[in-house]
Design a protein around this motif. Structure first.
Motif, mmCIF file in Angstrom:
data_model
loop_
_atom_site.group_PDB
_atom_site.id
_atom_site.type_symbol
_atom_site.label_atom_id
_atom_site.label_comp_id
_atom_site.label_asym_id
_atom_site.label_seq_id
_atom_site.Cartn_x
_atom_site.Cartn_y
_atom_site.Cartn_z
ATOM 1 N N GLN A 47 0.705 -1.339 -0.219
ATOM 2 C CA GLN A 47 -0.026 -0.092 -0.033
ATOM 3 C C GLN A 47 0.855 1.105 0.154
ATOM 4 O OE1 GLN A 47 -3.048 -0.200 2.943
ATOM 5 N NE2 GLN A 47 -2.747 -2.557 3.070
ATOM 6 N N TYR B 213 0.726 5.432 1.107
ATOM 7 C CA TYR B 213 0.072 6.543 1.872
ATOM 8 C C TYR B 213 0.643 7.800 1.597
ATOM 9 C CZ TYR B 213 -2.392 2.573 4.656
ATOM 10 O OH TYR B 213 -3.067 1.508 4.801
ATOM 11 N N LEU C 48 -1.820 9.687 8.331
ATOM 12 C CA LEU C 48 -1.558 9.114 7.089
ATOM 13 C C LEU C 48 -2.842 8.907 6.133
ATOM 14 C CD1 LEU C 48 1.032 8.545 8.798
ATOM 15 C CD2 LEU C 48 1.249 6.610 7.089
ATOM 16 N N PHE D 33 4.819 7.129 1.880
ATOM 17 C CA PHE D 33 5.025 5.818 2.223
ATOM 18 C C PHE D 33 4.588 4.709 1.834
ATOM 19 C CE2 PHE D 33 6.919 7.536 6.269
ATOM 20 C CZ PHE D 33 6.229 8.724 6.447
ATOM 21 N N PHE E 65 6.071 -0.310 7.744
ATOM 22 C CA PHE E 65 6.160 0.952 6.741
ATOM 23 C C PHE E 65 7.558 1.171 6.354
ATOM 24 C CE2 PHE E 65 2.055 3.223 6.784
ATOM 25 C CZ PHE E 65 1.320 2.505 7.689
ATOM 26 N N GLY E 66 7.646 1.663 5.508
ATOM 27 C CA GLY E 66 9.169 2.223 5.154
ATOM 28 C C GLY E 66 9.365 3.779 5.738
ATOM 29 N N LYS E 67 10.484 4.086 5.387
ATOM 30 C CA LYS E 67 10.696 5.520 6.283
ATOM 31 C C LYS E 67 10.424 6.938 5.480
ATOM 32 C CE LYS E 67 14.501 3.632 8.589
ATOM 33 N NZ LYS E 67 16.068 3.499 8.745
ATOM 34 N N ASN F 77 -10.136 -4.510 13.284
ATOM 35 C CA ASN F 77 -8.717 -4.232 13.829
ATOM 36 C C ASN F 77 -8.386 -2.765 14.048
ATOM 37 O OD1 ASN F 77 -7.749 -6.870 13.065
ATOM 38 N ND2 ASN F 77 -8.489 -6.490 11.041
ATOM 39 N N PHE G 23 -4.926 -0.401 15.526
ATOM 40 C CA PHE G 23 -3.574 -0.474 15.698
ATOM 41 C C PHE G 23 -2.979 0.999 16.291
ATOM 42 C CE2 PHE G 23 -3.427 -3.957 12.558
ATOM 43 C CZ PHE G 23 -4.361 -3.562 11.755
ATOM 44 N N TYR H 212 0.799 2.999 16.346
ATOM 45 C CA TYR H 212 2.100 3.264 15.704
ATOM 46 C C TYR H 212 2.735 4.377 16.452
ATOM 47 C CZ TYR H 212 0.384 0.557 11.865
ATOM 48 O OH TYR H 212 -0.027 -0.444 10.971
ATOM 49 N N GLN I 144 5.617 7.286 15.319
ATOM 50 C CA GLN I 144 6.540 7.719 14.177
ATOM 51 C C GLN I 144 7.581 8.798 14.657
ATOM 52 O OE1 GLN I 144 4.147 10.334 11.559
ATOM 53 N NE2 GLN I 144 5.606 9.779 9.701
ATOM 54 N N GLY J 124 13.374 9.701 10.874
ATOM 55 C CA GLY J 124 14.442 8.747 10.581
ATOM 56 C C GLY J 124 14.110 7.319 10.814
ATOM 57 N N GLY K 260 10.781 6.337 10.660
ATOM 58 C CA GLY K 260 9.413 5.697 9.987
ATOM 59 C C GLY K 260 8.260 5.469 11.093
ATOM 60 N N LEU K 261 7.264 4.855 10.794
ATOM 61 C CA LEU K 261 6.301 4.450 11.621
ATOM 62 C C LEU K 261 6.668 2.892 12.061
ATOM 63 C CD1 LEU K 261 4.759 6.375 9.534
ATOM 64 C CD2 LEU K 261 2.746 5.236 10.509
ATOM 65 N N LEU L 202 5.241 -0.170 14.546
ATOM 66 C CA LEU L 202 3.826 -0.635 15.227
ATOM 67 C C LEU L 202 4.093 -1.135 16.545
ATOM 68 C CD1 LEU L 202 0.930 -1.856 14.809
ATOM 69 C CD2 LEU L 202 1.962 -3.982 14.189
ATOM 70 N N PHE M 129 -1.599 -4.134 18.360
ATOM 71 C CA PHE M 129 -2.648 -3.979 17.605
ATOM 72 C C PHE M 129 -3.670 -5.089 18.281
ATOM 73 C CE2 PHE M 129 -2.524 -7.923 15.088
ATOM 74 C CZ PHE M 129 -0.975 -8.375 15.239
ATOM 75 N N ASP N 48 6.045 -4.673 17.011
ATOM 76 C CA ASP N 48 7.531 -4.456 16.670
ATOM 77 C C ASP N 48 8.109 -3.786 18.191
ATOM 78 O OD1 ASP N 48 7.189 -3.835 13.275
ATOM 79 O OD2 ASP N 48 7.594 -5.920 14.405
ATOM 80 N N MET O 220 5.356 11.059 17.862
ATOM 81 C CA MET O 220 4.006 11.217 17.436
ATOM 82 C C MET O 220 3.710 9.917 17.364
ATOM 83 S SD MET O 220 1.546 12.743 15.644
ATOM 84 C CE MET O 220 1.928 13.956 14.224
ATOM 85 N N LEU P 107 0.291 7.526 16.283
ATOM 86 C CA LEU P 107 -0.704 7.437 15.303
ATOM 87 C C LEU P 107 -1.645 6.241 15.619
ATOM 88 C CD1 LEU P 107 1.413 8.141 12.320
ATOM 89 C CD2 LEU P 107 -0.330 9.642 13.088
ATOM 90 N N GLN Q 110 -5.661 0.824 5.923
ATOM 91 C CA GLN Q 110 -6.018 1.377 7.158
ATOM 92 C C GLN Q 110 -6.415 2.687 7.164
ATOM 93 O OE1 GLN Q 110 -2.760 0.484 9.750
ATOM 94 N NE2 GLN Q 110 -2.759 -1.693 9.432
ATOM 95 N N PHE R 131 -6.312 6.264 9.300
ATOM 96 C CA PHE R 131 -5.755 6.616 10.464
ATOM 97 C C PHE R 131 -5.998 8.042 10.900
ATOM 98 C CE2 PHE R 131 -1.201 4.798 10.516
ATOM 99 C CZ PHE R 131 -1.070 4.082 9.489
#
Lengths: 114, 113
Positions: free
Chosen positions: A33, A35, A43, A88, A104-106, B31, B33, B35, B37, B40, B42-43, B45, B48, B59, B88, B90, B102, B104
């Motif tokens: 996906q 975003y 997002l 993302f 997610f990637g960065k 569901n 979740f 996260y 953020q 450097g 990213g997001l 988890l 959930f 994670d 942050m 989310l 998803q 947000f």
């Protein structure tokens, strides 16, 4: 855990040009996906492409998926100033009967110059 | 229009305080979740939940717990806030199977001093 990695980290283009962002991931996925996140906000989902799909379009967005290379690309055509945001990619896998969170990637920070 | 709301946009807490972040969705999603953020990184988890009273570690669950007593509400709890939990946060929700995008919330920017 699998992870998407976007490339480039930052991209600056002129309004009207096309923007291409790439994403690579490490393990098998159910879907991928994309975003968008405007500065300091949540997002927004743009597009979902399943592992058995190769290309998908939504308005000015075109996403491709190459599962053999474990990569995806997002193309934004005819960019506008409002497209300035971070983008993302996120990968999803299903385990058992439940659902996992996305990985997610960065992100790629896209700046559209007027 | 689908909506995920979070209790605060900005929050400042002191080290050692117990912090509750609330998330509510109106889409009847199974569901939900949480996260965090960070620049450097990213997001990532945290936790959930795929059903009421059910939770799974993501994670980075250390230092966090969650509660889901009602389908529409998912709470993130910092038992004893620390400065490295400044971030942050989310919240997101999603339907169970098949269609897996998803949705947000706007995020809560938490500062722990």
């Amino acid at each position: 855990s699998q992870q998407g990695e976007e490339d480039p980290q930052a991209l600056s283009i002129q309004e009207g040009e096309n923007a291409t962002m790439n994403c690579s991931y490490k393990t098998s996925i159910n879907n991928l996906q994309w975003y968008r996140q405007n500065s300091g906000r949540g997002l927004v989902h743009l597009i979902l492409i399943r592992s058995n799909e190769r290309e998908k379009h939504s308005g000015r967005l075109r996403v491709t998926l190459d599962t053999s290379k474990k990569s995806s690309s997002l193309l934004i055509t005819a960019s506008r100033a409002a497209d300035t945001a971070s983008y993302f990619c996120a990968t999803a896998a299903f385990s058992g009967g439940g659902a996992d969170g996305l990985t997610f990637g960065k992100g790629t920070h896209l700046i559209i110059q007027p | 229009d689908v909506k995920v709301t979070q209790s605060s946009r900005y929050l400042v807490k002191r080290t050692g305080e117990k912090v509750f972040l609330e998330c509510v969705q109106d889409m009847d999603h199974e569901n939900m979740f949480w996260y965090r953020q960070d620049p450097g990184l990213g997001l990532r988890l945290i936790y959930f939940s795929y059903d009421v009273k059910m939770k799974e570690k993501g994670d980075i669950p250390e230092g966090y717990s969650v509660s889901r007593e009602k389908k529409e509400r998912f709470s993130l709890i910092l038992e004893s806030a620390s400065t490295n939990q400044t971030s942050m946060y989310l919240c997101a929700s999603a339907r169970l199977a098949g269609h897996y995008e998803q949705y947000f919330g706007p995020g809560t920017r938490l500062t722990v001093t």
